[in-house]
Design a protein around this motif. Sequence first.
Motif, PDB file in Angstrom:
ATOM      1  N   ALA A  72       0.849  -1.197   0.000  1.00 59.19           N
ATOM      2  CA  ALA A  72       0.000   0.000   0.000  1.00 59.19           C
ATOM      3  C   ALA A  72       0.879   1.240   0.000  1.00 59.19           C
ATOM      4  O   ALA A  72       1.914   1.277   0.674  1.00 59.19           O
ATOM      5  CB  ALA A  72      -0.920   0.017   1.212  1.00 59.19           C
ATOM      6  N   VAL A  74       0.644   5.145   0.946  1.00 58.56           N
ATOM      7  CA  VAL A  74      -0.201   6.005   1.778  1.00 58.56           C
ATOM      8  C   VAL A  74       0.377   7.409   1.809  1.00 58.56           C
ATOM      9  O   VAL A  74       1.559   7.595   2.118  1.00 58.56           O
ATOM     10  CB  VAL A  74      -0.302   5.449   3.213  1.00 58.56           C
ATOM     11  CG1 VAL A  74      -1.230   6.315   4.063  1.00 58.56           C
ATOM     12  CG2 VAL A  74      -0.784   3.999   3.202  1.00 58.56           C
ATOM     13  N   ARG A 133      -6.364  -4.370   5.495  1.00 56.64           N
ATOM     14  CA  ARG A 133      -6.256  -2.998   5.001  1.00 56.64           C
ATOM     15  C   ARG A 133      -7.137  -2.026   5.785  1.00 56.64           C
ATOM     16  O   ARG A 133      -6.664  -1.002   6.278  1.00 56.64           O
ATOM     17  CB  ARG A 133      -6.643  -2.991   3.515  1.00 56.64           C
ATOM     18  CG  ARG A 133      -5.929  -1.960   2.691  1.00 56.64           C
ATOM     19  CD  ARG A 133      -6.195  -2.223   1.214  1.00 56.64           C
ATOM     20  NE  ARG A 133      -5.283  -3.202   0.662  1.00 56.64           N
ATOM     21  CZ  ARG A 133      -5.469  -3.831  -0.496  1.00 56.64           C
ATOM     22  NH1 ARG A 133      -6.555  -3.606  -1.201  1.00 56.64           N
ATOM     23  NH2 ARG A 133      -4.580  -4.697  -0.925  1.00 56.64           N
ATOM     24  N   GLU A 134      -8.402  -2.344   5.903  1.00 59.64           N
ATOM     25  CA  GLU A 134      -9.335  -1.430   6.576  1.00 59.64           C
ATOM     26  C   GLU A 134      -8.952  -1.237   8.043  1.00 59.64           C
ATOM     27  O   GLU A 134      -8.944  -0.114   8.559  1.00 59.64           O
ATOM     28  CB  GLU A 134     -10.757  -1.981   6.467  1.00 59.64           C
ATOM     29  CG  GLU A 134     -11.814  -1.063   7.073  1.00 59.64           C
ATOM     30  CD  GLU A 134     -13.224  -1.589   6.887  1.00 59.64           C
ATOM     31  OE1 GLU A 134     -14.150  -1.023   7.494  1.00 59.64           O
ATOM     32  OE2 GLU A 134     -13.404  -2.581   6.128  1.00 59.64           O
ATOM     33  N   ARG A 136      -5.979  -1.652   9.535  1.00 54.72           N
ATOM     34  CA  ARG A 136      -4.700  -0.951   9.730  1.00 54.72           C
ATOM     35  C   ARG A 136      -4.813   0.525   9.373  1.00 54.72           C
ATOM     36  O   ARG A 136      -4.238   1.382  10.053  1.00 54.72           O
ATOM     37  CB  ARG A 136      -3.610  -1.614   8.898  1.00 54.72           C
ATOM     38  CG  ARG A 136      -3.234  -2.997   9.366  1.00 54.72           C
ATOM     39  CD  ARG A 136      -2.233  -2.930  10.516  1.00 54.72           C
ATOM     40  NE  ARG A 136      -0.900  -2.677  10.001  1.00 54.72           N
ATOM     41  CZ  ARG A 136      -0.066  -1.741  10.451  1.00 54.72           C
ATOM     42  NH1 ARG A 136      -0.439  -0.942  11.425  1.00 54.72           N
ATOM     43  NH2 ARG A 136       1.137  -1.593   9.937  1.00 54.72           N
ATOM     44  N   LEU A 137      -5.527   0.851   8.312  1.00 58.48           N
ATOM     45  CA  LEU A 137      -5.661   2.253   7.924  1.00 58.48           C
ATOM     46  C   LEU A 137      -6.521   3.017   8.928  1.00 58.48           C
ATOM     47  O   LEU A 137      -6.269   4.192   9.205  1.00 58.48           O
ATOM     48  CB  LEU A 137      -6.245   2.349   6.511  1.00 58.48           C
ATOM     49  CG  LEU A 137      -5.305   1.877   5.390  1.00 58.48           C
ATOM     50  CD1 LEU A 137      -6.037   1.826   4.064  1.00 58.48           C
ATOM     51  CD2 LEU A 137      -4.069   2.763   5.297  1.00 58.48           C
ATOM     52  N   LEU A 140      -4.256   3.839  11.721  1.00 57.98           N
ATOM     53  CA  LEU A 140      -3.400   4.976  11.393  1.00 57.98           C
ATOM     54  C   LEU A 140      -4.128   6.295  11.626  1.00 57.98           C
ATOM     55  O   LEU A 140      -3.573   7.221  12.233  1.00 57.98           O
ATOM     56  CB  LEU A 140      -2.947   4.890   9.935  1.00 57.98           C
ATOM     57  CG  LEU A 140      -2.193   6.110   9.397  1.00 57.98           C
ATOM     58  CD1 LEU A 140      -0.903   6.339  10.163  1.00 57.98           C
ATOM     59  CD2 LEU A 140      -1.933   5.971   7.901  1.00 57.98           C
ATOM     60  N   VAL A 162      -5.763  11.484   4.677  1.00 60.79           N
ATOM     61  CA  VAL A 162      -4.999  10.297   4.295  1.00 60.79           C
ATOM     62  C   VAL A 162      -5.617   9.665   3.054  1.00 60.79           C
ATOM     63  O   VAL A 162      -6.826   9.433   2.984  1.00 60.79           O
ATOM     64  CB  VAL A 162      -4.977   9.256   5.439  1.00 60.79           C
ATOM     65  CG1 VAL A 162      -4.170   8.029   5.029  1.00 60.79           C
ATOM     66  CG2 VAL A 162      -4.428   9.868   6.719  1.00 60.79           C
ATOM     67  N   ALA A 164      -4.839   6.355   0.259  1.00 59.41           N
ATOM     68  CA  ALA A 164      -4.068   5.131   0.081  1.00 59.41           C
ATOM     69  C   ALA A 164      -4.351   4.528  -1.285  1.00 59.41           C
ATOM     70  O   ALA A 164      -5.495   4.536  -1.756  1.00 59.41           O
ATOM     71  CB  ALA A 164      -4.394   4.128   1.178  1.00 59.41           C
ATOM     72  N   VAL A 195      -9.883   7.580   5.945  1.00 60.53           N
ATOM     73  CA  VAL A 195      -8.929   7.268   4.882  1.00 60.53           C
ATOM     74  C   VAL A 195      -9.706   7.029   3.593  1.00 60.53           C
ATOM     75  O   VAL A 195     -10.701   6.292   3.576  1.00 60.53           O
ATOM     76  CB  VAL A 195      -8.104   6.020   5.230  1.00 60.53           C
ATOM     77  CG1 VAL A 195      -7.145   5.678   4.099  1.00 60.53           C
ATOM     78  CG2 VAL A 195      -7.340   6.235   6.530  1.00 60.53           C
ATOM     79  N   LEU A 197      -9.605   5.417  -0.061  1.00 60.75           N
ATOM     80  CA  LEU A 197      -8.884   4.441  -0.868  1.00 60.75           C
ATOM     81  C   LEU A 197      -9.009   4.794  -2.348  1.00 60.75           C
ATOM     82  O   LEU A 197     -10.107   5.101  -2.847  1.00 60.75           O
ATOM     83  CB  LEU A 197      -9.438   3.039  -0.620  1.00 60.75           C
ATOM     84  CG  LEU A 197      -9.174   2.455   0.772  1.00 60.75           C
ATOM     85  CD1 LEU A 197      -9.933   1.131   0.939  1.00 60.75           C
ATOM     86  CD2 LEU A 197      -7.678   2.227   0.980  1.00 60.75           C
TER      87      LEU A 197
END
Length: 225
Positions: A72, A74, A133-134, A136-137, A140, A162, A164, A195, A197
């Motif tokens: 990814a 970011v 993914r969802e 961890r983002l 963040l 953010v 990604a 975030v 995407l």
Amino acid sequence: MTSTHLPLRPLGQRALLLTTAALPLTGWTVHAVVLHKRLAATRVDPLTGLLRRDAYTARALRVLRRHGDGTAVVLVDVDHFKSVNDNFGHAAGDAVLAAFGARLSAWAGPHASAGRLGGDEFAVVLPLAAARREERLGQLMRMLCTPVRLEDGRTVLVGASVGAATPDAVGTRDLSALQRAADAAMYDGKHSGRVCLATLAHAAAPSVNGRRAGRPGTHQWGRAA
């Protein structure tokens, strides 16, 4: 008084030769350490501890080659950063940038490439499986939006935008294309607290030097602070 010089025994002669030979070697070792530290200093942004542009890019390309579609890209901007400087002072702004650097490093881990691209702009390229993914983002975003406590006891409320991009969603493993898509996605979700995407549409967005067309400073994309 007569002094007597005893002949050196074979072991003493070898020790003397080793000591003599070690002197210039020690000098070169110290010199090499100094050069290494200077080189490292040119690769790392002193305020945030993140990589500068060239070092970030080189490491990011290695991450992409190794992890392919499980990577990814970011991009992060500090929300309302000018207001932080105006209301709290530039020292507070520096503290916010340093906090973002520390948080990005902690979140990304040792196998990522985390860099400061300039001003309040950051980038991370890391291995990130689709299944996580969802989660961890989201983690963040929560980390970045944690208030920053200054040395004088004041607290600065901070936010982040953010975006990604991932190779499977954008259809390419090219770092520049992934950065462009992440940049466009970030501006789609600007100040939203979430975030964004990137999709194929973000990858096709008009750009200048790898950044969304019309974004301030497009001629300076990737320049490290």
